[in-house]
Design a protein around this motif. Structure first.
Motif, PDB file in Angstrom:
ATOM      1  N   LEU A 230       0.813  -1.213   0.000  1.00  0.00           N
ATOM      2  CA  LEU A 230       0.000   0.000   0.000  1.00  0.00           C
ATOM      3  C   LEU A 230       0.846   1.262   0.000  1.00  0.00           C
ATOM      4  O   LEU A 230       0.497   2.255  -0.657  1.00  0.00           O
ATOM      5  CB  LEU A 230      -0.959   0.000   1.191  1.00  0.00           C
ATOM      6  N   ALA A 231       1.965   1.254   0.709  1.00  0.00           N
ATOM      7  CA  ALA A 231       2.839   2.428   0.709  1.00  0.00           C
ATOM      8  C   ALA A 231       3.435   2.669  -0.678  1.00  0.00           C
ATOM      9  O   ALA A 231       3.496   3.815  -1.151  1.00  0.00           O
ATOM     10  CB  ALA A 231       3.953   2.253   1.736  1.00  0.00           C
ATOM     11  N   LEU A 232       3.867   1.613  -1.337  1.00  0.00           N
ATOM     12  CA  LEU A 232       4.405   1.748  -2.691  1.00  0.00           C
ATOM     13  C   LEU A 232       3.326   2.230  -3.654  1.00  0.00           C
ATOM     14  O   LEU A 232       3.587   3.058  -4.537  1.00  0.00           O
ATOM     15  CB  LEU A 232       4.981   0.414  -3.170  1.00  0.00           C
ATOM     16  N   LEU A 233       2.127   1.703  -3.490  1.00  0.00           N
ATOM     17  CA  LEU A 233       1.002   2.143  -4.322  1.00  0.00           C
ATOM     18  C   LEU A 233       0.775   3.644  -4.158  1.00  0.00           C
ATOM     19  O   LEU A 233       0.603   4.370  -5.148  1.00  0.00           O
ATOM     20  CB  LEU A 233      -0.260   1.373  -3.923  1.00  0.00           C
ATOM     21  N   ASP A 234       0.800   4.119  -2.924  1.00  0.00           N
ATOM     22  CA  ASP A 234       0.580   5.540  -2.666  1.00  0.00           C
ATOM     23  C   ASP A 234       1.700   6.405  -3.241  1.00  0.00           C
ATOM     24  O   ASP A 234       1.448   7.453  -3.846  1.00  0.00           O
ATOM     25  CB  ASP A 234       0.457   5.789  -1.163  1.00  0.00           C
ATOM     26  N   HIS A 235       2.936   5.968  -3.063  1.00  0.00           N
ATOM     27  CA  HIS A 235       4.075   6.749  -3.554  1.00  0.00           C
ATOM     28  C   HIS A 235       4.036   6.909  -5.072  1.00  0.00           C
ATOM     29  O   HIS A 235       4.376   7.972  -5.603  1.00  0.00           O
ATOM     30  CB  HIS A 235       5.392   6.073  -3.151  1.00  0.00           C
ATOM     31  N   ALA A 236       3.625   5.848  -5.762  1.00  0.00           N
ATOM     32  CA  ALA A 236       3.670   5.852  -7.229  1.00  0.00           C
ATOM     33  C   ALA A 236       2.328   6.182  -7.867  1.00  0.00           C
ATOM     34  O   ALA A 236       2.200   6.137  -9.091  1.00  0.00           O
ATOM     35  CB  ALA A 236       4.143   4.488  -7.723  1.00  0.00           C
ATOM     36  N   TRP A 237       1.355   6.561  -7.065  1.00  0.00           N
ATOM     37  CA  TRP A 237      -0.031   6.640  -7.528  1.00  0.00           C
ATOM     38  C   TRP A 237      -0.226   7.522  -8.766  1.00  0.00           C
ATOM     39  O   TRP A 237      -0.983   7.171  -9.678  1.00  0.00           O
ATOM     40  CB  TRP A 237      -0.936   7.125  -6.400  1.00  0.00           C
TER      41      TRP A 237
END
Length: 304
Positions: A230-237
């Motif tokens: 989820l953190a990676l998803l948010d960073h690259a959103w």
């Protein structure tokens, strides 16, 4: 009822009775299933036992179960007539078609290298994919970035990939087409591939700076390679244009592994995502029993 339809239904019912699933099979074969809220996008043959062998029958069956999208990785290898038949069926049912692969290799250094012949072949594949995308009424083409070159410094490889992606963007932009780059895990499935981490894909997308170069975020690959989904998803959103689903380990349907897809899909929905959720996985249990169990799992994780 047509005789062939009657026979087919009889066979399916017999199989269901034999496995103790008669009631479930009848329920799941109903044409009254409400559409999924998430744009889950099956691939051909994922529901071949329940939907039948014919690709068009599979699409129709999927629509009856509530799916409103479809995708096909190997679509480009089909004939024009086959592609048109699939596209017509999708559009007639009011569904949408998602990604297909435009160029792919697991054996050659393409984007990361400086071999002119290989890079020219990539651009030729990309040009061919434009007409396929138009035929399918889609704007998403999944182009695989090939192997890394272990003899070349990583920054040189990144520079080579950025340059080739810019040329891809020049081909796609006039048509509103988007190449979606997928990070593929190097720990289990694809050792040696150039693109294997989300920050790397994000850097490429930012460096190219085109609306036609974005990220395909595959939860299965990200979980294995990096975790912290989820953190990676948010960073690259802001550079993500397409999502694919599959549980880990095993790359089976959601709820069979360690990824909490109830929370993941709620998070994605809260972010306002309305795009495709490609079903890039296998079914864990064999036969129609496994397919119906997978269908039930998708109902369970679809956000309210």
């Amino acid at each position: 009822m047509k005789r062939d339809t009657f026979i087919k239904n009889g066979i399916l019912a017999s199989a269901a009775i034999a496995s103790g699933l008669y009631t479930d099979a009848i329920s799941q074969s109903s044409t009254s299933e409400k559409p999924f809220r998430t744009k889950f996008s099956p691939e051909f043959d994922i529901f071949a036992k329940a939907g039948g062998k014919d690709p068009i029958d599979q699409i129709k069956w999927g629509h009856d179960q509530g799916f409103r999208a479809w995708e096909n990785t190997w679509l480009k290898s089909k004939t024009v007539q086959e592609q048109e038949k699939i596209s017509n069926a999708i559009q007639k049912l009011g569904m949408e078609f998602g990604q297909f692969v435009g160029t792919i290799t697991f054996k050659e250094v393409t984007f990361a290298g400086n071999n002119k012949e290989l890079r020219d072949k990539v651009l030729s594949d990309v040009k061919e994919s434009v007409e396929v995308a138009k035929r399918m009424n889609t704007k998403y083409v999944h182009n695989v970035l090939g192997l890394a070159d272990p003899k070349m410094p990583k920054d040189f490889q990144m520079a080579n990939a950025i340059e080739l992606l810019k040329q891809v963007a020049d081909i796609y932009e006039p048509h509103g087409i988007i190449t979606v780059m997928e990070t593929m895990n190097s720990k289990v499935d694809h050792p040696g591939m150039f693109l294997h981490e989300i920050p790397q894909a994000y850097m490429l997308a930012k460096a190219v700076g085109s609306p036609s170069v974005k990220i395909l975020f595959d939860f299965y690959h990200v979980q294995i390679e990096e975790g912290n989904v989820l953190a990676l998803l948010d960073h690259a959103w802001d550079e993500i244009a397409y999502l694919q689903i599959g549980d880990a380990p095993g790359r089976y349907e959601p709820t069979t592994g360690e990824i909490n897809y109830v929370n993941v899909l709620r998070h994605v929905a809260d972010k306002g995502y309305k795009g495709f959720m490609g079903m890039e996985h296998r079914i864990k249990r064999p036969g129609i029993e496994g397919e119906l169990a997978a269908l039930k799992a998708y109902r369970a994780i679809d956000p309210i």
